[in-house]
Design a protein around this motif. Structure first.
Motif, PDB file in Angstrom:
ATOM      1  N   ASN A 166     120.141  32.285  59.575  1.00 18.04           N
ATOM      2  CA  ASN A 166     119.980  32.689  58.178  1.00 18.04           C
ATOM      3  C   ASN A 166     119.086  33.917  58.004  1.00 18.04           C
ATOM      4  OD1 ASN A 166     121.467  30.387  57.823  1.00 18.04           O
ATOM      5  ND2 ASN A 166     119.937  29.278  56.659  1.00 18.04           N
ATOM      6  N   ILE A 167     118.046  34.037  58.822  1.00 19.57           N
ATOM      7  CA  ILE A 167     117.138  35.172  58.675  1.00 19.57           C
ATOM      8  C   ILE A 167     117.490  36.279  59.663  1.00 19.57           C
ATOM      9  CG2 ILE A 167     114.753  35.959  58.709  1.00 19.57           C
ATOM     10  CD1 ILE A 167     113.873  33.152  57.962  1.00 19.57           C
ATOM     11  N   ARG A 168     117.422  35.974  60.959  1.00 19.92           N
ATOM     12  CA  ARG A 168     117.741  37.026  61.936  1.00 19.92           C
ATOM     13  C   ARG A 168     119.177  37.510  61.755  1.00 19.92           C
ATOM     14  NH1 ARG A 168     116.348  39.180  67.064  1.00 19.92           N
ATOM     15  NH2 ARG A 168     118.227  39.790  68.196  1.00 19.92           N
ATOM     16  N   GLY A 169     120.110  36.583  61.521  1.00 23.63           N
ATOM     17  CA  GLY A 169     121.500  36.975  61.334  1.00 23.63           C
ATOM     18  C   GLY A 169     121.672  37.909  60.146  1.00 23.63           C
ATOM     19  N   ALA A 170     121.049  37.576  59.032  1.00 24.37           N
ATOM     20  CA  ALA A 170     121.138  38.447  57.855  1.00 24.37           C
ATOM     21  C   ALA A 170     120.500  39.795  58.131  1.00 24.37           C
ATOM     22  CB  ALA A 170     120.465  37.772  56.659  1.00 24.37           C
ATOM     23  N   PHE A 171     119.414  39.799  58.891  1.00 27.09           N
ATOM     24  CA  PHE A 171     118.742  41.059  59.210  1.00 27.09           C
ATOM     25  C   PHE A 171     119.609  41.928  60.116  1.00 27.09           C
ATOM     26  CE2 PHE A 171     115.683  44.085  60.615  1.00 27.09           C
ATOM     27  CZ  PHE A 171     114.668  44.096  59.661  1.00 27.09           C
ATOM     28  N   VAL A 172     120.181  41.326  61.150  1.00 29.43           N
ATOM     29  CA  VAL A 172     121.042  42.075  62.076  1.00 29.43           C
ATOM     30  C   VAL A 172     122.216  42.704  61.330  1.00 29.43           C
ATOM     31  CG1 VAL A 172     122.721  41.783  63.951  1.00 29.43           C
ATOM     32  CG2 VAL A 172     120.418  40.832  64.179  1.00 29.43           C
ATOM     33  N   VAL A 173     122.890  41.897  60.513  1.00 28.49           N
ATOM     34  CA  VAL A 173     124.060  42.391  59.790  1.00 28.49           C
ATOM     35  C   VAL A 173     123.663  43.473  58.785  1.00 28.49           C
ATOM     36  CG1 VAL A 173     125.890  41.735  58.169  1.00 28.49           C
ATOM     37  CG2 VAL A 173     125.379  40.281  60.145  1.00 28.49           C
ATOM     38  N   SER A 174     122.553  43.253  58.078  1.00 32.23           N
ATOM     39  CA  SER A 174     122.101  44.249  57.101  1.00 32.23           C
ATOM     40  C   SER A 174     121.685  45.544  57.790  1.00 32.23           C
ATOM     41  CB  SER A 174     120.936  43.688  56.285  1.00 32.23           C
ATOM     42  OG  SER A 174     121.352  42.628  55.458  1.00 32.23           O
ATOM     43  N   GLN A 175     121.049  45.434  58.944  1.00 40.00           N
ATOM     44  CA  GLN A 175     120.630  46.628  59.683  1.00 40.00           C
ATOM     45  C   GLN A 175     121.839  47.460  60.099  1.00 40.00           C
ATOM     46  OE1 GLN A 175     118.941  46.356  63.822  1.00 40.00           O
ATOM     47  NE2 GLN A 175     117.078  47.076  62.778  1.00 40.00           N
ATOM     48  N   ALA A 225     144.365  42.741  57.206  1.00 38.32           N
ATOM     49  CA  ALA A 225     143.240  41.945  57.678  1.00 38.32           C
ATOM     50  C   ALA A 225     143.255  41.865  59.194  1.00 38.32           C
ATOM     51  CB  ALA A 225     143.280  40.534  57.079  1.00 38.32           C
ATOM     52  N   ILE A 226     142.072  41.751  59.769  1.00 39.65           N
ATOM     53  CA  ILE A 226     141.897  41.458  61.192  1.00 39.65           C
ATOM     54  C   ILE A 226     140.851  40.364  61.300  1.00 39.65           C
ATOM     55  CG2 ILE A 226     142.480  43.798  61.939  1.00 39.65           C
ATOM     56  CD1 ILE A 226     139.400  44.212  62.396  1.00 39.65           C
ATOM     57  N   THR A 227     140.710  39.812  62.490  1.00 41.61           N
ATOM     58  CA  THR A 227     139.620  38.875  62.748  1.00 41.61           C
ATOM     59  C   THR A 227     138.639  39.506  63.728  1.00 41.61           C
ATOM     60  OG1 THR A 227     140.744  37.788  64.599  1.00 41.61           O
ATOM     61  CG2 THR A 227     141.113  36.877  62.389  1.00 41.61           C
ATOM     62  N   VAL A 228     137.366  39.184  63.538  1.00 41.50           N
ATOM     63  CA  VAL A 228     136.319  39.606  64.463  1.00 41.50           C
ATOM     64  C   VAL A 228     135.406  38.408  64.678  1.00 41.50           C
ATOM     65  CG1 VAL A 228     136.379  42.053  63.842  1.00 41.50           C
ATOM     66  CG2 VAL A 228     134.879  40.508  62.571  1.00 41.50           C
ATOM     67  N   GLY A 229     134.827  38.311  65.876  1.00 41.17           N
ATOM     68  CA  GLY A 229     133.980  37.166  66.173  1.00 41.17           C
ATOM     69  C   GLY A 229     132.594  37.576  66.620  1.00 41.17           C
ATOM     70  N   GLY A 230     131.713  36.581  66.710  1.00 38.91           N
ATOM     71  CA  GLY A 230     130.383  36.839  67.240  1.00 38.91           C
ATOM     72  C   GLY A 230     129.284  36.121  66.481  1.00 38.91           C
ATOM     73  N   ASP A 231     128.202  35.871  67.180  1.00 43.87           N
ATOM     74  CA  ASP A 231     126.992  35.292  66.607  1.00 43.87           C
ATOM     75  C   ASP A 231     126.329  36.348  65.731  1.00 43.87           C
ATOM     76  OD1 ASP A 231     124.459  34.291  66.099  1.00 43.87           O
ATOM     77  OD2 ASP A 231     123.920  33.997  68.199  1.00 43.87           O
ATOM     78  N   VAL A 232     126.108  36.040  64.450  1.00 45.96           N
ATOM     79  CA  VAL A 232     125.536  37.039  63.554  1.00 45.96           C
ATOM     80  C   VAL A 232     124.131  37.462  63.966  1.00 45.96           C
ATOM     81  CG1 VAL A 232     126.912  36.529  61.507  1.00 45.96           C
ATOM     82  CG2 VAL A 232     124.801  35.228  61.936  1.00 45.96           C
ATOM     83  N   ALA A 233     123.453  36.627  64.732  1.00 48.84           N
ATOM     84  CA  ALA A 233     122.100  36.960  65.171  1.00 48.84           C
ATOM     85  C   ALA A 233     122.075  37.807  66.443  1.00 48.84           C
ATOM     86  CB  ALA A 233     121.291  35.674  65.389  1.00 48.84           C
ATOM     87  N   ASP A 234     123.238  38.055  67.024  1.00 40.85           N
ATOM     88  CA  ASP A 234     123.352  38.840  68.253  1.00 40.85           C
ATOM     89  C   ASP A 234     123.765  40.257  67.874  1.00 40.85           C
ATOM     90  OD1 ASP A 234     124.299  40.136  70.558  1.00 40.85           O
ATOM     91  OD2 ASP A 234     124.992  38.265  71.468  1.00 40.85           O
ATOM     92  N   GLU A 235     122.836  41.190  67.984  1.00 41.84           N
ATOM     93  CA  GLU A 235     123.109  42.546  67.517  1.00 41.84           C
ATOM     94  C   GLU A 235     124.236  43.226  68.286  1.00 41.84           C
ATOM     95  OE1 GLU A 235     119.306  42.870  70.081  1.00 41.84           O
ATOM     96  OE2 GLU A 235     120.408  41.377  68.886  1.00 41.84           O
ATOM     97  N   GLU A 236     124.385  42.901  69.558  1.00 36.20           N
ATOM     98  CA  GLU A 236     125.457  43.526  70.336  1.00 36.20           C
ATOM     99  C   GLU A 236     126.823  42.973  69.929  1.00 36.20           C
ATOM    100  OE1 GLU A 236     124.569  43.169  74.479  1.00 36.20           O
ATOM    101  OE2 GLU A 236     122.798  44.465  74.360  1.00 36.20           O
ATOM    102  N   ALA A 237     126.888  41.668  69.724  1.00 42.50           N
ATOM    103  CA  ALA A 237     128.146  41.062  69.294  1.00 42.50           C
ATOM    104  C   ALA A 237     128.559  41.581  67.924  1.00 42.50           C
ATOM    105  CB  ALA A 237     128.018  39.539  69.255  1.00 42.50           C
ATOM    106  N   MET A 238     127.584  41.731  67.016  1.00 45.07           N
ATOM    107  CA  MET A 238     127.930  42.204  65.684  1.00 45.07           C
ATOM    108  C   MET A 238     128.251  43.691  65.675  1.00 45.07           C
ATOM    109  SD  MET A 238     128.248  39.537  64.055  1.00 45.07           S
ATOM    110  CE  MET A 238     128.732  40.391  62.559  1.00 45.07           C
ATOM    111  N   ALA A 239     127.621  44.449  66.562  1.00 45.55           N
ATOM    112  CA  ALA A 239     127.992  45.860  66.677  1.00 45.55           C
ATOM    113  C   ALA A 239     129.449  45.983  67.095  1.00 45.55           C
ATOM    114  CB  ALA A 239     127.082  46.569  67.674  1.00 45.55           C
ATOM    115  N   ARG A 240     129.890  45.089  67.974  1.00 44.58           N
ATOM    116  CA  ARG A 240     131.302  45.103  68.385  1.00 44.58           C
ATOM    117  C   ARG A 240     132.206  44.733  67.206  1.00 44.58           C
ATOM    118  NH1 ARG A 240     128.957  42.920  73.161  1.00 44.58           N
ATOM    119  NH2 ARG A 240     129.400  40.770  72.504  1.00 44.58           N
ATOM    120  N   ALA A 241     131.748  43.818  66.354  1.00 47.39           N
ATOM    121  CA  ALA A 241     132.538  43.453  65.174  1.00 47.39           C
ATOM    122  C   ALA A 241     132.662  44.637  64.221  1.00 47.39           C
ATOM    123  CB  ALA A 241     131.894  42.255  64.462  1.00 47.39           C
TER     124      ALA A 241
END
Length: 246
Positions: free
Chosen positions: A116-125, A59-75
């Motif tokens: 809930n919406i943008r975050g789910a969309f960013v992660v799903s994308q 396991a590892i940890t990753v952080g970031g706002d789920v609605a921030d596409e750049e932060a989630m890309a880093r995750a």
């Protein structure tokens, strides 16, 4: 661990929360390497990571706002760098702010829309573009889209949007061997659900389903594990895990 889960990698958003933590623990026990995502509580995510590794998991940890596409890309990048790829994304991250429609603070509506919406969309994308064949995306809705409890309108609306996105994405990924489903829990004994509720309120809600109790995070995690692994023929569905509530 089974032959179907050996070597698989999962990224769990909101992995330091109630249901998210249970999902991390279940997938790790099933043999997945897991990236435990947090939106700010790094210490709790690290505690879960250490628990998994102490039991012999990865396991590892990753952080970031789920609605921030750049932060989630880093995750996603960090997960791929650590484990070589990603097979499963479980998007448990979400917030629930309750109020009647007539008195809802619109700032709360905006906060839920973002997470809930943008975050789910960013992660799903990101998942749609980066999961390996044989992968699975598991989003989270809520049984309140059916039960229509008062004060849940804004929250239920945000999760209904997640359902719509999930079902369409499943069809858009034709030919990629990636399933996309949503889990819609009923009342579950998590800090998010129990917050600001009296014992009487909790008891009344628990009695609504035939089992006359709240669900547990571990039961929801079992549903996720099915969709992530053996449930390959379930695709484009919303699975209501609520003990028969609705």
């Amino acid at each position: 661990m089974t032959d179907s889960t050996a070597g698989r990698v999962a990224l769990v958003t909101g992995g330091s929360g109630g249901i998210g933590r249970a999902v991390v623990e279940r997938l790790a026990a099933d043999g997945y390497a897991v990236a435990v995502h947090h939106a700010g509580n790094a210490a709790r995510a690290e505690e879960i990571r250490d628990q998994v590794t102490a039991a012999g998991g990865r396991a590892i940890t990753v952080g970031g706002d789920v609605a921030d596409e750049e932060a989630m890309a880093r995750a996603f990048d960090a997960t791929e760098e650590a484990f070589g790829g990603i097979d499963v994304v479980v998007n448990t991250a979400g917030i629930m702010l309750l109020s009647p429609v007539a008195t809802l603070d619109l700032a709360d509506l905006d906060r839920m829309h973002r997470t809930n919406i943008r975050g789910a969309f960013v992660v799903s994308q990101l998942a749609a573009n980066r999961l390996r064949p044989g992968g699975a995306i598991v989003n989270f809705s809520t049984s309140v889209t059916r039960t229509q409890f008062p004060a849940y309108a804004a929250y239920a609306a945000s999760k209904a949007a997640v359902e719509g996105m999930t079902l369409i994405l499943a069809r858009e990924l034709r030919g990629k061997d990636i399933t996309v489903n949503a889990v819609a829990p009923g009342p579950t004994a998590t800090p998010l659900f129990l917050a600001d509720k009296s014992e009487e309120q909790v008891g009344r809600i628990a009695a609504m389903n035939p089992a006359e109790r709240l669900g547990t995070p571990e039961e929801i995690a079992g549903t996720v594990a099915f969709l992530a692994g053996p449930g390959r023929w379930v695709n484009g569905q919303v699975l209501f895990a609520n003990g028969g509530l609705a």
